[in-house]
Design a protein around this motif. Structure first.
Motif, short mmCIF file in Angstrom:
data_model
loop_
_atom_site.label_atom_id
_atom_site.label_comp_id
_atom_site.label_asym_id
_atom_site.label_seq_id
_atom_site.Cartn_x
_atom_site.Cartn_y
_atom_site.Cartn_z
N MET A 161 0.84 -1.20 0.00
CA MET A 161 0.00 0.00 0.00
C MET A 161 0.88 1.25 0.00
N THR A 162 1.59 1.43 -1.09
CA THR A 162 2.52 2.54 -1.23
C THR A 162 1.81 3.79 -1.74
N ASP A 163 2.50 4.91 -1.64
CA ASP A 163 1.95 6.17 -2.16
C ASP A 163 1.73 6.08 -3.66
N GLU A 164 2.64 5.40 -4.36
CA GLU A 164 2.53 5.27 -5.81
C GLU A 164 1.30 4.47 -6.19
N LEU A 165 1.04 3.39 -5.47
CA LEU A 165 -0.15 2.59 -5.77
C LEU A 165 -1.42 3.35 -5.42
N TRP A 166 -1.40 4.07 -4.31
CA TRP A 166 -2.57 4.88 -3.94
C TRP A 166 -2.88 5.88 -5.05
N GLN A 167 -1.85 6.51 -5.60
CA GLN A 167 -2.07 7.49 -6.67
C GLN A 167 -2.62 6.81 -7.92
N ALA A 168 -2.13 5.62 -8.22
CA ALA A 168 -2.62 4.89 -9.39
C ALA A 168 -4.09 4.54 -9.23
N TYR A 169 -4.48 4.12 -8.02
CA TYR A 169 -5.89 3.81 -7.76
C TYR A 169 -6.75 5.07 -7.85
N THR A 170 -6.23 6.17 -7.35
CA THR A 170 -6.98 7.43 -7.40
C THR A 170 -7.14 7.91 -8.84
N ASP A 171 -6.10 7.75 -9.65
CA ASP A 171 -6.19 8.13 -11.07
C ASP A 171 -7.28 7.31 -11.77
N GLU A 172 -7.36 6.03 -11.44
CA GLU A 172 -8.40 5.19 -12.02
C GLU A 172 -9.79 5.65 -11.60
N LEU A 173 -9.92 6.10 -10.35
CA LEU A 173 -11.22 6.59 -9.87
C LEU A 173 -11.67 7.79 -10.70
N TYR A 174 -10.77 8.74 -10.91
CA TYR A 174 -11.16 9.95 -11.64
C TYR A 174 -11.38 9.69 -13.13
N SER A 175 -10.63 8.76 -13.69
CA SER A 175 -10.81 8.47 -15.11
C SER A 175 -12.00 7.56 -15.38
N SER A 176 -12.56 6.97 -14.34
CA SER A 176 -13.70 6.06 -14.51
C SER A 176 -15.01 6.80 -14.77
N LYS A 177 -15.02 8.12 -14.61
CA LYS A 177 -16.24 8.93 -14.77
C LYS A 177 -17.31 8.54 -13.75
N LEU A 178 -16.89 8.03 -12.61
CA LEU A 178 -17.83 7.66 -11.56
C LEU A 178 -18.27 8.87 -10.74
N LEU A 179 -17.34 9.83 -10.56
CA LEU A 179 -17.60 10.98 -9.71
C LEU A 179 -18.33 12.08 -10.47
N HIS A 180 -19.15 12.81 -9.74
CA HIS A 180 -19.92 13.89 -10.35
C HIS A 180 -19.01 14.93 -11.01
N GLN A 181 -17.88 15.23 -10.39
CA GLN A 181 -17.01 16.27 -10.92
C GLN A 181 -16.37 15.88 -12.25
N SER A 182 -16.41 14.59 -12.59
CA SER A 182 -15.91 14.15 -13.89
C SER A 182 -17.03 13.60 -14.77
N GLY A 183 -18.27 13.99 -14.45
CA GLY A 183 -19.40 13.61 -15.29
C GLY A 183 -20.20 12.43 -14.81
N GLY A 184 -19.89 11.91 -13.61
CA GLY A 184 -20.57 10.72 -13.12
C GLY A 184 -21.66 11.02 -12.11
N PRO A 185 -22.25 9.97 -11.52
CA PRO A 185 -23.41 10.14 -10.66
C PRO A 185 -23.12 10.32 -9.16
N LEU A 186 -21.86 10.14 -8.73
CA LEU A 186 -21.56 10.14 -7.29
C LEU A 186 -20.80 11.39 -6.86
N VAL A 187 -21.25 11.99 -5.77
CA VAL A 187 -20.57 13.15 -5.17
C VAL A 187 -19.48 12.64 -4.23
N LEU A 188 -18.29 13.20 -4.36
CA LEU A 188 -17.15 12.74 -3.57
C LEU A 188 -17.17 13.28 -2.15
#
Length: 355
Positions: free
Chosen positions: A284-311
């Motif tokens: 659970m390194t900082d690099e892996l955390w960042q990679a997982y976070t990048d996937e979250l934002y690119s998934s379009k899941l969050l409202h701020q990136s066009g998705g249905p969920l508010v962060l």
């Protein structure tokens, strides 16, 4: 106060002098009585309804003197500061965090902490579902802490903290049902959403989040991103209003209708040196955390990136609290989740005030 006095003077003028003016126009007695009664009834209705509108406006999270853009204020909700001296005093946890007073934009929004009464009114008669890992469980503890008294919390604490288990409660006083569902992987969340869709029954407030177990057990950011995109497609099916879709050119559907009653509980700040096992520190390194976070934002899941969920940005909140707020580099002091609950509640109030 001055506006109320002016309104009273105007009402007196209408009641006393309009009939006199009518008499000057040589109207019949019956017509004068009719118009006088009509004026009196109209004023009486206004007098009775005015306090209702005043009290309704007073329940909003922003003060009535704040003439600001609501969306701008919502974007500043995570701008909080923690008082570490107060954090050491368990009896004053209410004073241990506040919105940053040195930022002019935050000061202009005039955020105010909401009371137990506010929370009870907001969640009255609602069905709330929170699903995820231990971060979601800690969020539930903070939410219930605002709705229940300390004695009631002590009665349920043992059941609430049973490891890797679900928890359900019905708060009779306000008719609120809360379900916590242990769902440490995104695939668990997808199964849950699919179940709601099949039953054609979805909660009023839905808070979900997963990632920590995936980082430790699966350790593959790309697969995590694929799971998030599938989850997003399923969550769209639960939207309470018809959704408009646009295509971004890459075959990805974006949700253009905001759905603020669905929330994503973000992963916390991981302090690698404080993680309590060698496996966690290695994986659970900082690099892996960042990679997982990048996937979250690119998934379009969050409202701020066009998705249905508010962060609900647990990372931003826990990062501000830092190492002094955690014993294992992953689970934080309750005030971090208290602040996250306020972010949720203010987003829900924004729906009430705008719709």
């Amino acid at each position: 106060m001055w506006g109320v006095i002016q309104l009273g003077v105007l009402a007196a003028f209408l009641v006393l002098f309009v009939p006199v003016g009518m008499a000057g126009w040589h109207l019949s007695r019956n017509r004068m009585l009719f118009f006088s009664c009509a004026i009196f009834i109209t004023l009486a209705v206004c007098v009775h309804l005015t306090p209702f509108f005043l009290s309704s406006s007073g329940s909003l999270p922003l003060s009535s003197s704040s003439i600001v853009n609501l969306n701008s204020c919502i974007s500043l909700l995570h701008h909080v500061a923690f008082d570490f001296q107060e954090l050491n005093n368990e009896n004053n946890s209410e004073k241990s965090w506040k919105w940053i007073e040195t930022e002019p934009a935050v000061v202009q929004c005039d955020f105010q902490k909401l009371t137990k009464s506010n929370a009870s009114d907001l969640f009255n008669g609602s069905w709330v579902v929170v699903a995820g890992d231990s971060q979601a469980r800690l969020f539930v503890v903070s939410l219930l802490g605002l709705l229940l008294g300390e004695s009631e919390m002590e009665m349920i604490r043992e059941d609430l903290f049973k490891r890797h288990s679900d928890y359900n409660i019905l708060i009779d006083k306000i008719g609120m049902k809360l379900d916590f569902i242990w769902a440490p992987y995104v695939s668990n969340l997808s199964d849950l959403v699919l179940g709601f869709e099949e039953k054609k029954s979805d909660p009023d407030v839905f808070v979900i989040g997963a990632g920590l177990w995936d980082m430790l057990r699966i350790n593959n950011a790309t697969d995590y991103g694929v799971s998030l995109k599938l989850l997003g497609d399923l969550v769209v099916l639960l939207l309470p209003v018809p959704s408009d879709f646009v295509n971004d050119g890459a075959g990805t559907n974006l949700v253009s209708v905001r759905s603020p009653n669905f929330f994503w509980l973000g992963m916390p700040k991981l302090i690698n040196s404080m993680l309590n096992t060698n496996e966690k520190r290695e994986k659970m390194t900082d690099e892996l955390w960042q990679a997982y976070t990048d996937e979250l934002y690119s998934s379009k899941l969050l409202h701020q990136s066009g998705g249905p969920l508010v962060l609900l940005d647990i990372h931003a909140l826990s990062n501000k609290c830092g190492a002094r707020c955690t014993a294992d580099g992953m689970h934080y002091h309750g005030v971090v989740y208290d602040a996250a609950v306020h972010v949720l509640r203010f987003n829900l109030y924004s729906v009430i005030s705008c719709c």
